[in-house]
Design a protein around this motif. Structure first.
Motif, PDB file in Angstrom:
ATOM      1  N   ILE A 128      -2.747 -16.271  -2.912  1.00 54.42           N
ATOM      2  CA  ILE A 128      -3.021 -15.890  -1.066  1.00 54.42           C
ATOM      3  C   ILE A 128      -3.917 -14.852  -1.359  1.00 54.42           C
ATOM      4  N   ALA A 129      -5.278 -14.963  -0.724  1.00 53.21           N
ATOM      5  CA  ALA A 129      -6.167 -13.863  -0.730  1.00 53.21           C
ATOM      6  C   ALA A 129      -6.128 -13.229   0.505  1.00 53.21           C
ATOM      7  N   LEU A 130      -6.274 -11.980   0.646  1.00 51.00           N
ATOM      8  CA  LEU A 130      -6.409 -11.354   1.707  1.00 51.00           C
ATOM      9  C   LEU A 130      -7.443 -10.363   1.817  1.00 51.00           C
ATOM     10  N   GLU A 131      -8.505 -10.494   2.687  1.00 51.51           N
ATOM     11  CA  GLU A 131      -9.550  -9.636   2.869  1.00 51.51           C
ATOM     12  C   GLU A 131      -8.947  -8.530   3.733  1.00 51.51           C
ATOM     13  N   VAL A 132      -9.109  -7.099   3.215  1.00 50.92           N
ATOM     14  CA  VAL A 132      -8.711  -5.979   3.801  1.00 50.92           C
ATOM     15  C   VAL A 132     -10.003  -4.972   4.116  1.00 50.92           C
ATOM     16  N   GLU A 133      -9.661  -4.290   5.277  1.00 50.51           N
ATOM     17  CA  GLU A 133     -10.637  -3.057   5.600  1.00 50.51           C
ATOM     18  C   GLU A 133     -10.356  -2.026   4.782  1.00 50.51           C
ATOM     19  N   ALA A 134      -9.159  -1.714   4.492  1.00 52.12           N
ATOM     20  CA  ALA A 134      -8.894  -0.605   3.340  1.00 52.12           C
ATOM     21  C   ALA A 134      -7.718  -1.338   2.472  1.00 52.12           C
ATOM     22  N   LEU A 135      -7.258  -0.719   1.471  1.00 54.62           N
ATOM     23  CA  LEU A 135      -5.958  -1.096   0.676  1.00 54.62           C
ATOM     24  C   LEU A 135      -4.861  -0.157   1.052  1.00 54.62           C
ATOM     25  N   GLU A 136      -3.892  -0.800   1.565  1.00 54.13           N
ATOM     26  CA  GLU A 136      -2.501  -0.208   1.920  1.00 54.13           C
ATOM     27  C   GLU A 136      -1.457  -1.132   1.839  1.00 54.13           C
ATOM     28  N   VAL A 137      -0.825  -0.905   0.834  1.00 57.86           N
ATOM     29  CA  VAL A 137       0.228  -2.145   0.645  1.00 57.86           C
ATOM     30  C   VAL A 137       1.561  -1.233   0.419  1.00 57.86           C
ATOM     31  N   ARG A 138       2.619  -1.706   1.281  1.00 54.00           N
ATOM     32  CA  ARG A 138       3.877  -0.993   0.972  1.00 54.00           C
ATOM     33  C   ARG A 138       5.085  -1.965   0.409  1.00 54.00           C
ATOM     34  N   LEU A 139       5.670  -1.448  -0.288  1.00 52.77           N
ATOM     35  CA  LEU A 139       6.899  -2.200  -0.924  1.00 52.77           C
ATOM     36  C   LEU A 139       8.191  -1.217  -0.501  1.00 52.77           C
ATOM     37  N   ASP A 140       9.174  -2.145   0.202  1.00 52.00           N
ATOM     38  CA  ASP A 140      10.450  -1.537   0.696  1.00 52.00           C
ATOM     39  C   ASP A 140      11.392  -2.282   0.295  1.00 52.00           C
ATOM     40  N   ASP A 141      12.592  -1.820  -0.410  1.00 46.77           N
ATOM     41  CA  ASP A 141      13.730  -2.509  -0.753  1.00 46.77           C
ATOM     42  C   ASP A 141      14.535  -2.673   0.604  1.00 46.77           C
ATOM     43  N   VAL A 142      15.183  -3.616   1.242  1.00 45.17           N
ATOM     44  CA  VAL A 142      15.897  -3.523   2.382  1.00 45.17           C
ATOM     45  C   VAL A 142      17.264  -4.107   2.052  1.00 45.17           C
ATOM     46  N   THR A 143      17.528  -4.315   1.058  1.00 43.31           N
ATOM     47  CA  THR A 143      19.211  -4.614   0.827  1.00 43.31           C
ATOM     48  C   THR A 143      19.643  -3.862  -0.369  1.00 43.31           C
ATOM     49  N   ARG A 144      20.942  -3.915  -0.568  1.00 51.23           N
ATOM     50  CA  ARG A 144      21.374  -3.497  -1.784  1.00 51.23           C
ATOM     51  C   ARG A 144      21.071  -4.487  -2.986  1.00 51.23           C
ATOM     52  N   PRO A 145      20.933  -4.008  -4.383  1.00 49.69           N
ATOM     53  CA  PRO A 145      20.888  -4.957  -5.238  1.00 49.69           C
ATOM     54  C   PRO A 145      21.944  -5.810  -5.411  1.00 49.69           C
ATOM     55  N   TYR A 146      21.581  -7.028  -5.934  1.00 55.17           N
ATOM     56  CA  TYR A 146      22.740  -7.998  -6.161  1.00 55.17           C
ATOM     57  C   TYR A 146      22.543  -8.673  -7.266  1.00 55.17           C
ATOM     58  N   ARG A 147      23.426  -9.337  -8.034  1.00 55.27           N
ATOM     59  CA  ARG A 147      23.465  -9.680  -9.267  1.00 55.27           C
ATOM     60  C   ARG A 147      22.675 -11.073  -9.309  1.00 55.27           C
ATOM     61  N   ALA A 148      21.383 -11.060 -10.368  1.00 52.91           N
ATOM     62  CA  ALA A 148      20.547 -12.035 -10.354  1.00 52.91           C
ATOM     63  C   ALA A 148      21.253 -13.423 -10.450  1.00 52.91           C
ATOM     64  N   PRO A 149      20.883 -14.476  -9.773  1.00 54.37           N
ATOM     65  CA  PRO A 149      21.979 -15.775  -9.501  1.00 54.37           C
ATOM     66  C   PRO A 149      21.748 -16.265 -11.209  1.00 54.37           C
ATOM     67  N   SER A 150      20.465 -16.314 -11.674  1.00 55.15           N
ATOM     68  CA  SER A 150      20.643 -16.894 -13.034  1.00 55.15           C
ATOM     69  C   SER A 150      21.179 -15.895 -14.360  1.00 55.15           C
ATOM     70  N   GLY A 151      21.383 -14.636 -13.826  1.00 56.69           N
ATOM     71  CA  GLY A 151      22.033 -13.913 -14.877  1.00 56.69           C
ATOM     72  C   GLY A 151      20.883 -13.468 -15.987  1.00 56.69           C
ATOM     73  N   LYS A 152      19.711 -14.009 -15.863  1.00 60.28           N
ATOM     74  CA  LYS A 152      18.778 -13.817 -17.041  1.00 60.28           C
ATOM     75  C   LYS A 152      17.694 -12.811 -16.452  1.00 60.28           C
ATOM     76  N   ALA A 153      16.999 -12.150 -17.250  1.00 59.39           N
ATOM     77  CA  ALA A 153      15.443 -11.834 -17.017  1.00 59.39           C
ATOM     78  C   ALA A 153      14.536 -12.830 -16.937  1.00 59.39           C
TER      79      ALA A 153
END
Length: 157
Positions: A128-153
């Motif tokens: 996915i390519a995004l042309e941006v006027e300025a770089l601003e990227v936010r990352l916000d966790d929105v739930t509590r962590p949960y056990r990874a379904p695969s159980g693996k990294a």
């Protein structure tokens, strides 16, 4: 005044902003191997925003999970890109409502006067390519962590 330490973060949700290429490397590392259904890609052209609701592997917790023998975790997170002028997708069908995408990396190629192209590289040769006027990227966790379904990294051989 002292710098913040990793240990001071505790188990709280991540709330990060990337406004340059160095910041983006941190966010890219944290969203590597995040998965999301194609239906969770949203472009709001009016507000010049592109958002993804993803299930990210908690890389920041991997060593602790290994150390104490606890299950690996994932968390639902919102990845938001501001000041988006144009969106292009390659190598996958956005109309396939059953498609699940996996993020490999985020990269920024700077243009003139702060503009540039943010590329989200996906597993399976998609992007996915995004042309941006300025770089601003936010990352916000929105739930509590949960056990990874695969159980693996996730692994990259």
């Amino acid at each position: 005044m002292t710098d913040a330490r990793f240990e001071d973060g505790g188990e709280g949700p991540l709330r990060l902003v990337a406004q340059d290429a160095e910041d983006l490397k941190v966010v890219s590392t944290l969203v590597q191997d995040a998965v999301l259904p194609v239906t969770e890609l949203k472009h709001d052209a009016r507000h010049r925003r592109f958002a993804l609701l993803l299930n990210r592997f908690r890389w920041e917790d991997r060593e602790e999970a290994d150390r104490v023998g606890r299950a690996y975790e994932r968390v639902r997170s919102l990845l938001v890109v501001e000041d988006v002028c144009k969106v292009q997708s390659f190598g996958f069908d956005r109309a396939d409502k059953d498609l699940v995408l996996s993020i490999l990396s985020l990269d920024f190629a700077a243009g003139e006067d702060g503009t540039g192209r943010l590329t989200l590289t996906l597993a399976g040769d998609g992007a996915i390519a995004l042309e941006v006027e300025a770089l601003e990227v936010r990352l916000d966790d929105v739930t509590r962590p949960y056990r990874a379904p695969s159980g693996k990294a996730p692994r990259h051989d």
